[in-house]
Design a protein around this motif. Structure first.
Motif, mmCIF file in Angstrom:
data_model
loop_
_atom_site.group_PDB
_atom_site.id
_atom_site.type_symbol
_atom_site.label_atom_id
_atom_site.label_comp_id
_atom_site.label_asym_id
_atom_site.label_seq_id
_atom_site.Cartn_x
_atom_site.Cartn_y
_atom_site.Cartn_z
ATOM 1 N N ARG B 136 -4.536 -3.365 -10.938
ATOM 2 C CA ARG B 136 -4.277 -3.130 -9.247
ATOM 3 C C ARG B 136 -4.049 -4.190 -8.734
ATOM 4 N NH1 ARG B 136 -6.419 1.923 -6.278
ATOM 5 N NH2 ARG B 136 -5.194 0.491 -4.320
ATOM 6 N N VAL B 140 -0.763 -6.804 -6.809
ATOM 7 C CA VAL B 140 -0.626 -6.351 -5.319
ATOM 8 C C VAL B 140 -0.191 -8.106 -5.618
ATOM 9 C CG1 VAL B 140 -2.255 -6.246 -3.315
ATOM 10 C CG2 VAL B 140 -1.778 -4.788 -4.609
ATOM 11 N N ALA B 141 -1.579 -8.943 -5.993
ATOM 12 C CA ALA B 141 -1.235 -10.556 -6.312
ATOM 13 C C ALA B 141 -0.145 -11.101 -6.568
ATOM 14 C CB ALA B 141 -2.564 -11.172 -6.550
ATOM 15 N N SER B 144 2.400 -11.221 -4.632
ATOM 16 C CA SER B 144 2.027 -11.795 -2.527
ATOM 17 C C SER B 144 2.451 -13.212 -3.289
ATOM 18 C CB SER B 144 0.102 -11.621 -2.549
ATOM 19 O OG SER B 144 0.208 -10.325 -2.367
ATOM 20 N N ARG B 201 3.454 -0.890 -10.706
ATOM 21 C CA ARG B 201 2.408 -0.315 -9.767
ATOM 22 C C ARG B 201 3.516 1.768 -9.624
ATOM 23 N NH1 ARG B 201 0.114 -2.223 -5.277
ATOM 24 N NH2 ARG B 201 1.648 -1.626 -3.814
ATOM 25 N N LEU D 35 -11.535 -2.254 -1.202
ATOM 26 C CA LEU D 35 -10.544 -3.060 -1.339
ATOM 27 C C LEU D 35 -10.343 -3.881 -0.043
ATOM 28 C CD1 LEU D 35 -8.945 -3.830 -5.234
ATOM 29 C CD2 LEU D 35 -10.210 -5.286 -4.310
ATOM 30 N N VAL D 284 -0.306 -12.862 2.363
ATOM 31 C CA VAL D 284 0.072 -11.125 1.918
ATOM 32 C C VAL D 284 -0.617 -10.133 1.322
ATOM 33 C CG1 VAL D 284 2.677 -10.958 0.716
ATOM 34 C CG2 VAL D 284 2.883 -12.007 2.078
ATOM 35 N N PHE D 285 -1.430 -10.630 0.351
ATOM 36 C CA PHE D 285 -1.944 -10.195 -0.353
ATOM 37 C C PHE D 285 -3.215 -9.231 0.518
ATOM 38 C CE2 PHE D 285 -5.699 -9.965 -3.039
ATOM 39 C CZ PHE D 285 -5.607 -9.014 -4.484
ATOM 40 N N SER D 288 -0.670 -6.138 1.645
ATOM 41 C CA SER D 288 -0.339 -5.740 0.528
ATOM 42 C C SER D 288 -1.302 -4.426 0.401
ATOM 43 C CB SER D 288 -0.348 -6.736 -0.502
ATOM 44 O OG SER D 288 1.041 -6.909 -0.155
ATOM 45 N N LEU D 289 -3.046 -4.910 0.375
ATOM 46 C CA LEU D 289 -3.538 -4.061 -0.423
ATOM 47 C C LEU D 289 -3.943 -3.426 1.047
ATOM 48 C CD1 LEU D 289 -6.730 -6.597 -2.458
ATOM 49 C CD2 LEU D 289 -5.070 -4.539 -2.381
ATOM 50 N N ASP D 292 -1.642 -0.437 0.268
ATOM 51 C CA ASP D 292 -2.586 -0.019 -0.613
ATOM 52 C C ASP D 292 -3.395 1.387 -0.074
ATOM 53 O OD1 ASP D 292 -0.164 -1.053 -1.566
ATOM 54 O OD2 ASP D 292 -1.691 -1.460 -3.401
#
Lengths: 707, 317, 527, 304
Positions: B136, B140-141, B144, B201, D35, D284-285, D288-289, D292
């Motif tokens: 996960r 996501v990384a 990004s 995802r 997270l 961005v990470f 995004s997390l 989520d």
């Protein structure tokens, strides 16, 4: 464990033939499968816990029961009683969050809990099969029905594809699916709900299992289909000699099926025993209360429905004493203190009620507000004013359904030419199977939808063509209570806000203090504590939510409320509370109800007059007495016969008169009388003309050519 | 079905007509045109009359509604006009570059699917475990990191570490497949990796959803092996929404390639668009935008059809 | 020619001293293909006469000959190309050219004086549908005559000291008269001339390919079998140079980029530098129509804010624009020495004093909190960065607006800006053509500073008439000083041309302009 | 599976005031989504840096120093200097402001416009729905970056208080139809909920129902959407700046820091490329997390 041993001993005493099969500690002797002769399934001291965000919840506490070969055992209980968890534990199919924390599940002498995954897989499907509640979601949509039936055969019987297919066709025929061979290649969505449940049964039967566990097998089905499926299962179990565990909340179903009954309450077994014993001589106060709460078609209508007050306990909290004690009218101090063990009763069963003996000798009985007091006609309006409140004339609603993939746009005639009146302060019950258009009638009355044709008058004013302002004013006069008590309350608003908003919008009260006062008053009227004011819908129980829904409707001081399946989603014990509340409010404020429901018994209880609909048309309208005593329309008659009643003697004796076939597609209703395709008395004439609703007896109108 | 197809196609045509009108109007919001860019960019004194003559030649001096009518009329005849910069037909400009873009897009999609499917399945099956968490976070990384930065690092890394850069001249797939691969694999990897994260995802969540369905429980109750349940019962259902996502992603890939082609200096339609935008080549921009839109709607349409073909609930009605 | 004193030791170590003589001494080897990068985008046309862009010249020049050409090695000396010899009448009104015999077009036809005349007529007086962007340069030509097949005579209306240089313009491709007759626009679509290379193919966005023309009129030339011009974005061109995939990008790279290429290729590349600047000046033109900028004090203050000498250090590293100079190319005959330059506003060494003066001037003009916009094109954001930083130091706030070309030119011509970038790219240093944009706006709309100043016009006219170079220089200096003190424009930096060339490639001469020496005929590859 | 309802039943939760409920929600989020908590903290740090850039950044992000060109990171310049001698760390800090303002504003803009479009479309249905959905179709049929690229190029730059309004629009416009789609789908579900019928039956006005009853119930998907959009718009802004149609120099922008000279100085001055790229990726990470985590918390469908 102590309780269990006692129970065992009681059984041993009852049935000496089994005695040798058990070692003294209750463990099965290591017999080979072949020569094992004890109970087929034996659940002993089962504990199941669920991991939740708020810690552990004890879903099952010390649950024990047995199932013999060829025996049909019903596990009954309300939602949250743990009956489904029990079934899933036996199958080893508990969701990830749940796990067995203690006890044993012995199947043919083998403890299923100690089996590895492979051994368990071999038992599932081959020895124990399961039938689930919702046939619409329990079949894989992208696999053919044939594949899904054949799969178990190929896994467990090692059949070739051809053999499996042939057997699958036989099975489909066995469960009453016509043209089985050709339907093997079809997908689940091409089957109706009833047919899908037949397919599920065929899957269950595939490998000649020794035990079938059916989890609410008919709950999702209509009364007429339910009757068909029940009949099929009963027949098969007898013919094929399969033991069954039926999980249900419907006492009528229990009565029809079960040899023995296990009553569960809040994760524990309350009582178990033979069906006759449990139904006629309950030895637990909860069982007694439950039986009294069920509105019945087979006995005299009582003025008030019995109800078990209060709510089931929250299992995430530590429990003390008898779990039913807080709601039990006969609870004594000991009940709150000690956990009652399952003990043998005089009826040959087991009960976890401290006062079981007193129940047995009649020293204690269920005392509700109206136990046993059959008082027909007590709350009939003495001299009804017969002032018409609502007049509906030729109401019609058609939907154009745009098909997303292929085919022309089709029209669903949801409601066709429906006319009726409702008098001030009376209750018109509206019954029918799903898709008959009863809810649409309710929505049309509220003008949540626009009718295609027809006219609705309310207090002499035309609702159908009311303008914006007029409608707004009218809306204070008629209100609605919906089925799903959760979805009918805005989850983002507090209880106080929900009730207060109409007060503010319609300027019924002025000022925050006055509003608050009125909200508290309304809460009190529906028997809710004022401290619920700041809570949110998800923080209160289903029954409480439904009371909030009623309070919101009452806020407008309406003279008419549409109750759209208002009690259908509630447990029996809660259902009684709400029905009584509605009756009280009617008496107090002389509110008229349109009471929409599919449960004939509930409708009978609350209604002054009853209207039966089928495929968008009215089949029969009559006063309650007239309709239930002498139903004229064949549909009404079959409907009444199909409904199971909680009486094992009657149920087991009666020859079910089943309604043939399935509900026709609403896209292509039959010509002439819509019911003719399933009607036992229909002939060619019925397909020609749509029968008029005509008065056969005073106040009793029927739409049938054959009367 | 034919009726449905007809209705759907009509809707497509309407959408495309809307796009055509939108892009035409958008380009004429502000003053300035290709003539300015073309003749003044390298300095020197170009007289007004020269500019005016060129405008006349390109039809830019005509009233907007006439130009609009011509543009829309051309579309009906499937003509995109000529590039205002090079004078070559727009269709020719585009078609000479389409192959590279499509090749990278297809390669990227294949790479994405190859990476994503095992990742998604592993993640869903190991739901809640460290593996799932790792996948996960990684996906996501991956989503990004700016694609152009990644592309830059890849290129510079190749140069610094191996003192080697991908071939700069276009190598035809048919003449030298290996050479073609060494050239296009890098942008395809950069774009495909991103797409794979997206699909993984999606696959994870749809598989998780499916594994919670009642019919999976039914299969378990039949004693079906877990692996068979995943492969036979769950995956088919989980892939249905994934098909839509892959289709969407594939359709949007052309957008992602705009930046990547710039980084890797690929002579594809993405680079052409940047160039056309820089040159205010109205006809070329319009043509390219129509291409993107047509590509998008037709891929979506194809995805719909594929979905219908795969899902018996839709196929058999 | 001298070695660039690089900021990076690596470059210094690998750069080799080259001279034109040295090049000439080596024995050229025949054969091989030259692969070079063109990082300037795609050509809008193939027609030299209609082209202003280097991206056309780099591709098209090897295919054509011109009448005269500028000798790259001895810039700005004019030598013959098609012309073998020429004479100029004493009154400066008649130019007679003898053409080389046996010059053939790529299609095999023989070149005659008619082809030369037709080409110049096309430039000077384009027929309907043909675009000639520099026809003003030939405005003084009265007629072109062809007494015989080997002679072309140009008659002028008035004498023009720059005439030979104008006739040597690299855009002056000679086309085939016969083909022009059938289609006057053929050069826009088709490449057919007398140059050393024949056109093979062009793939837009990818490559332009040429091959040796065996019948090229200079015997033994070209050395190369062919060439391939590859279209690349600037960063990928540097990557390609660093990866050894192209031999040269004629446009030049920044020293930083050169360092990067050298760091991977080491001795495989050589670095050339045109000395000291190429003939391209970047300026910020000041819109004198804007109320705040109408005041000469404000404009002067802006000029005083600049510290060119320091700024040059930053530019020198990462851009190709870094040479400090006035309006004349440093190193050219018209340029001032640095000492002289330092007297002009904005070039002084005492920057603090200049800025204090600038603040004073602004305060005096009531513009202490001046806010400006700088209209810029896409490729040179650093100019804005530099200007904004410099202006901040005298309290002037400026915002950079980088827009697409079409908007840039439209807005610039409409005067919708405070300051806008202007650049003078040319193959010549001569002010007559080069400084025409400083002539009053009403006479030349290309003057985007939009002033009307008779003094500038008078001085411009005056210098173009003076035949004596020394006297002319005085006027030119006067004109330059006047324009700069009036603050009509802020000269920023002159272009520096650092070219990284594969060591195998021989014959490259770093001329102080990007435009000449691009026919590739002298290039050869050492094996 | 009605029995399963028990463990999730919240029947006996104590009543609380709104504020308390919010705090509890945040507490639950933190416990269930470590997270998400981490990403929220990262965002807070970046937000802090952006908002208080004046105090956080050691140097003026625009100040050039021609004596300190392309210096590697050291004690005075934590992330080194760029080709103008500007402090990269300070530019990163101010770049956070640019990225966050653009990212958040344009996703809010796109989210609100799209959300309103979606709710209106769903609530009224009929021809309103048809027309709006066709419009959304048109915008949706172009890849985000292409629409943004063209809009940005066409509109040019227009700064208001240091924020490029046109760029904001260019980035917001492609997200509007996406938001409209998602919110419409969610609103169609909410629309059929009995409580909306109850509100209509109570005679409430359309705006009251749409804004007071539907909108709050769409807040969850909307929030998830906007947080995902923020991540994507930051990436989009970077890509546009890289392509030369985004933020204009010398405004500090991460995407811009990666274009132009930085590309060429990589081998000599890798810090000019590494840090801005990491800044973009990290931000961005985090968004995004967070998106989520919000989805997992707010959308019951994902609560397994």
């Amino acid at each position: 464990m102590v309780a269990f041993c006692e129970a065992m001993m009681a059984r041993v005493a009852d049935e000496p033939s089994r005695a040798g099969r058990h070692t003294p500690d209750g463990r099965h002797a290591p017999f080979g499968e072949r020569c094992y002769n004890g109970p087929l399934l034996s659940v002993q001291g089962l504990h199941v816990a669920f991991k939740t965000a708020r810690g552990h919840t004890e879903a099952l506490t010390d649950v024990s029961f047995e199932v013999d070969r060829n025996e049909v055992v019903a596990v009954v209980g309300e939602s949250g009683s743990g009956k489904s968890v029990t079934a899933l534990s036996i199958m080893g199919l508990l969701p990830d969050a749940g796990h067995v924390t203690g006890g044993r599940i012995n199947f043919e002498g083998r403890d299923l809990l100690t089996l590895d995954a492979k051994a368990m897989r071999e038992i599932r499907g081959r020895d124990i099969a399961m039938i689930f509640q919702d046939p619409m979601t329990s079949l894989n949509p992208i696999l053919t029905v044939g594949y899904q039936i054949a799969e178990s055969l190929r896994i467990h019987k090692g059949m070739s594809a051809d053999q499996a297919r042939q057997r699958a066709a036989e099975l489909l025929t066995l469960v009453g699916v016509p043209e089985a061979e050709s339907r093997l290649d079809q997908y689940p969505h091409q089957f109706s709900g009833g047919m899908r449940q037949r397919v599920m049964i065929a899957i269950g039967l595939a490998c000649d299992p020794k035990l079938i566990i059916a989890d609410e097998p008919t709950t999702a089905l209509d009364v007429t289909i339910q009757a068909q499926i029940l009949e099929l299962m009963k027949d098969l179990s007898v013919r094929l000699g399969i033991a069954m565990v039926i999980i249900t909340h419907n006492l009528g179903v229990v009565a029809r099926y079960a040899d023995r009954v296990v009553v569960m309450y809040a994760g524990r077994v309350a009582e178990q025993g033979s069906a006759e014993a449990v139904f006629f001589r309950p030895r637990h106060l909860y069982t007694a209360g439950l039986l009294c709460s069920v509105p019945r078609l087979d006995s005299e209508r009582r003025a008030r429905l019995e109800a078990i007050e209060g709510l089931p306990p929250d299992l995430s909290k530590a429990q003390e004493g008898c779990r039913f004690a807080p709601r039990c009218p006969q609870a004594v101090a000991a009940c709150l203190r000690e956990v009652p063990a399952l003990r043998p009763t005089d009826t040959g069963g087991l009960s976890a009620c401290l006062r079981a003996d007193e129940l047995a000798d009649g020293r204690v009985r269920w005392v509700g507000n109206a136990y046993g007091a059959a008082q027909p006609g007590q709350n009939e309006p003495a001299a009804p004013a017969r002032k018409v409140l609502v007049r509906v004339d030729g109401l019609t609603r058609h939907y154009a359904v745009q098909s997303s993939w292929g085919g022309p746009n089709r029209t669903v005639k949801a409601v066709s030419d429906v006319s009726f009146t409702i008098d001030v302060g009376e209750t018109l019950g509206l019954v029918g199977e799903s898709g008959c258009g009863k809810s649409t009638v309710g929505r049309l009355l509220l003008r949540l939808e626009e009718p295609t044709a027809g006219r609705i008058e309310f207090e002499g004013r035309d609702v159908t063509h009311a303008g914006h302002g007029e409608l707004r004013a009218l809306r204070r006069r008629f209100q609605v209570v919906f089925q799903d008590p959760y979805a009918s309350l805005n989850p983002r608003k507090s209880i106080g806000d929900i009730i207060a908003e109409p007060l503010r919008v319609h300027r019924i009260t002025s000022g925050a203090a006055a509003t608050r006062e009125r909200v508290d008053e309304l809460l009190a009227q529906v028997s809710l504590r004022p401290d619920l004011h700041d809570r949110f819908p998800h923080q209160i129980s289903g029954g409480q939510r439904q009371r909030v829904g009623i309070a919101r409707a009452l806020a407008m001081e309406p003279s008419f409320i549409v109750c759209d399946e208002a009690v259908s989603a509630l447990d029996v014990s809660i259902q009684g509370q709400i029905v009584n509340l509605l009756a009280d409010l009617q008496e107090k404020h002389s509110i008229a109800y349109l009471f929409i429901a599919h449960d004939l018994a509930v409708v009978r209880h609350i209604s002054t007059r009853v209207m039966v609909m089928y495929l968008g048309r009215v089949m029969e309208v009559a006063s309650r007495e007239s309709l239930y005593r002498e139903p004229l329309h064949p549909y009404t008659r079959l409907l009444l016969e199909a409904a199971p009643t909680p009486d094992p003697v009657k149920e087991k004796q009666r020859e079910a008169a089943l309604i043939r076939g399935e509900l026709p597609s609403p896209f292509a209703p039959p010509s002439g009388c819509p019911f003719r395709t399933r009607c036992p008395v229909a002939d060619a004439e019925c397909s020609l003309t749509v029968p008029e609703l005509r008065e056969v007896r005073p106040g009793h109108r029927v739409a049938c050519l054959k009367i | 079905m034919p009726r449905y197809l007809g209705a759907k196609l009509l809707q497509l045509v309407l959408t495309l007509a809307g796009v055509a009108a939108l892009i035409f109007l958008l380009l004429r919001v502000l003053p300035g045109d290709v003539v300015e860019a073309k003749y003044l960019a390298e300095g020197g004194n170009v007289s007004e009359e020269v500019l005016a003559a060129e405008r006349t030649r390109l039809g830019l001096d005509r009233p907007t509604h006439e130009q609009f009518a011509e543009w829309m009329g051309g579309l009906v005849r499937l003509e995109l006009g000529r590039s205002m910069w090079t004078g070559r037909p727009v269709a020719e400009e585009i078609s000479s570059r389409l192959a590279v873009t499509m090749e990278v897009a297809v390669m990227a999609t294949v790479i994405a699917i190859v990476i994503a499917v095992p990742l998604g399945i592993a993640s869903a099956l190991a739901h809640g475990s460290w593996l799932d968490q790792a996948i996960r976070v990684l996906t996501v990384a991956w989503l990004s990191v700016p694609a152009f930065w990644l592309g830059m690092l890849v290129l510079l890394g190749l140069l610094l570490v191996f003192e080697w850069g991908p071939p700069i001249e276009h190598i035809s797939l048919f003449e030298d497949p290996l050479g073609n691969l060494t050239q296009l694999i890098w942008p395809a990897l950069v774009v495909g990796a991103r797409m794979s994260a997206m699909i993984a995802r999606m696959l994870r969540s749809s598989l998780l959803e499916v594994l919670n369905e009642d019919y999976i429980r039914t299969a378990r109750s039949k004693g079906v092996r877990e692996s068979t349940i995943v492969a036979r019962h769950a995956l088919g259902n989980a892939l249905l929404p994934a098909v839509t996502v892959v289709g969407m992603e594939f359709a949007f890939l052309l957008g992602g390639l705009v930046v990547t082609e710039q980084v890797f200096n690929l002579n594809g339609i993405g680079k052409l668009l940047i160039q056309a935008v820089g040159q205010n080549d109205f006809t070329l921009i319009q043509g390219l935008v129509m291409l993107f839109a047509v590509f998008f709607v037709s891929v979506n349409f194809a995805t719909d059809l594929l979905y219908a073909a795969l899902d018996p609930r839709v196929r058999l009605r | 020619m001298k070695v660039r004193s690089s900021v990076c030791a690596v470059v210094a170590a690998t750069a080799v001293l080259f001279s034109a003589e040295g090049l000439a001494n080596a024995t050229p080897q025949r054969g091989g293909n030259l692969v070079f990068a063109v990082s300037l985008g795609e050509p809008a046309t193939f027609d030299c006469h209609a082209a202003g862009s280097l991206n056309v010249m780099y591709r098209v020049a090897p295919h054509y000959s011109t009448l005269l050409q500028i000798d790259a090695a001895h810039y700005p000396k004019v030598v013959g190309d098609l012309a073998e010899s020429w004479t100029v009448s004493p009154d400066g009104l008649v130019y007679e050219f003898k053409l080389r015999p046996n010059v053939k077009f790529h299609d095999g036809t023989k070149l005659t004086s008619g082809d030369v005349r037709a080409s110049f007529e096309r430039m000077r007086n384009p027929p309907q549908g043909v675009l000639s962007v520099r026809k003003e340069l030939l405005a003084d030509v009265a007629s072109i005559e062809t007494p015989d097949a080997g002679t072309v005579v140009f008659r002028l209306e008035k004498p023009n000291v720059s005439m030979l240089a104008l006739l040597a313009q690299p855009y002056g491709c000679i086309y085939s008269e016969a083909l022009l007759k059938s289609d006057p626009t053929y050069p826009a679509k088709k490449v057919m001339g007398t140059g050393p290379f024949k056109f093979v193919s062009y793939t837009p966005g990818a490559e332009w390919v040429g091959e040796r023309f065996p019948d090229y009129f200079r015997p033994g030339l070209p050395h190369l079998d062919g060439f391939k011009a590859i279209s690349l974005t600037p960063p990928s061109a540097v990557n390609a140079l660093a990866g050894g995939q192209v031999m040269v990008d004629f446009r030049g790279v920044s020293p930083l980029e050169a360092d990067r290429i050298v760091s991977t290729r080491g001795k495989d590349v050589q670095i050339f530098e045109a000395n000291p600047a190429i003939s391209t000046l970047f300026m910020a033109m000041i819109n004198t129509q804007k109320p705040a900028l109408r005041d000469p004090r404000v404009r002067k203050a802006l000029a005083l804010a600049l510290d060119h000498w320091e700024g040059s250090k930053a530019m020198e590293r990462s851009t190709t624009l870094s040479v400090v100079g006035g309006l004349a190319r440093p190193g050219s005959e018209f340029a001032r020495s640095n000492a002289e330059l330092e007297k002009l506003p904005g070039f002084g060494r005492n920057v603090d004093a200049a800025r204090a003066e600038a603040r004073r001037l602004l305060a005096e003009a009531g513009q202490a909190n001046l806010k400006l916009t700088f209209l810029n094109r896409k490729p040179w954001p650093f100019l804005g960065v530099y200007l904004i930083d410099q202006f901040r130091q005298i309290g002037v706030t400026m915002v950079q607006e980088q827009v697409e070309d079409s908007q840039f030119f439209a807005r610039r011509r409409a005067g919708e800006f405070d300051l806008a970038v202007e650049y003078l790219p040319d193959y010549l240093d001569d002010p007559t053509a080069k400084w025409s944009i400083f002539v009053s706006h009403e006479k030349n709309p290309a003057n985007i500073a939009r002033y009307n100043d008779p003094k500038v016009d008078t001085l411009m006219e005056e210098q173009s008439r003076i035949g004596d170079p020394a006297k002319r220089l005085v006027v030119i200096r006067q004109l330059e000083e006047y324009i700069l003190t009036q603050g009509y424009t802020l000269p920023l930096f002159w272009g520096r041309r650092t070219t990284v060339v594969d060591s195998r490639l021989q014959g490259y001469v770093p001329a102080p302009t990007n435009y000449v020496g691009q026919d590739l005929s002298q290039f050869w590859i050492k094996r | 599976m009605e029995a399963m309802a028990v463990p999730f039943e919240r029947a006996a939760r104590p009543a609380g005031r709104r504020g308390l409920r919010w705090l509890k929600g945040i507490g639950r989020f933190a416990r269930e989504q470590p997270l998400g908590l981490a990403s929220a903290l990262i965002i807070l740090v970046i937000l802090f840096a952006g908002v208080f850039a004046v105090w956080v950044a050691p140097y003026d992000p625009l100040a050039t120093d021609f004596a300190k060109l392309l210096l590697p990171p050291d004690a005075t310049h934590w992330a080194g200097t760029d080709e103008f001698g500007r402090d990269i760390f300070s530019r990163l800090v101010y770049g956070a402001r640019t990225a966050l303002i653009l990212g958040i504003c344009s996703s809010l803009l796109g989210g609100i416009a799209g959300g309103l479009l979606g709710v209106t479309s769903a609530y009224f249905g009929g021809w309103v729905d048809t027309v709006l959905q066709r419009f959304v179709d048109i915008l949706l049929s172009l890849p985000v970056i292409i629409l943004a690229l063209i809009v940005a190029a066409v509109l040019g730059r227009h700064e208001i208080y240091g924020i490029d309004a046109n760029l904001m629009f260019a980035v917001a416009i492609p997200y509007m139809p996406k938001a409209a789609r998602v919110i419409r789908a969610a609103a169609l579900t909410v629309r059929t909920m009995p409580y909306i019928d109850a509100a209509r039956a109570a005679g409430f006005s359309h705006p009251r129902i749409v804004l007071g009853h539907m909108a709050p119930n769409l807040a969850a998907p909307w929030l998830v959407l906007v947080s995902a959009f923020t991540a994507q718009t930051i990436l989009l802004e970077a890509a546009l700046s890289y392509l030369g149609v985004g933020v204009t120099d010398p405004t500090p922008s991460w995407g811009l820091m990666l274009s132009g000279v930085a590309v060429q100085s990589f081998s000599q001055a890798p810090w000019t490329v590494i840090f801005p790229g990491l800044a973009i990726s990290l931000t961005v990470f985090a968004f995004s997390l967070l998106g989520d985590a919000l989805r997992d918390t707010l959308d019951p469908k994902f609560r397994h």
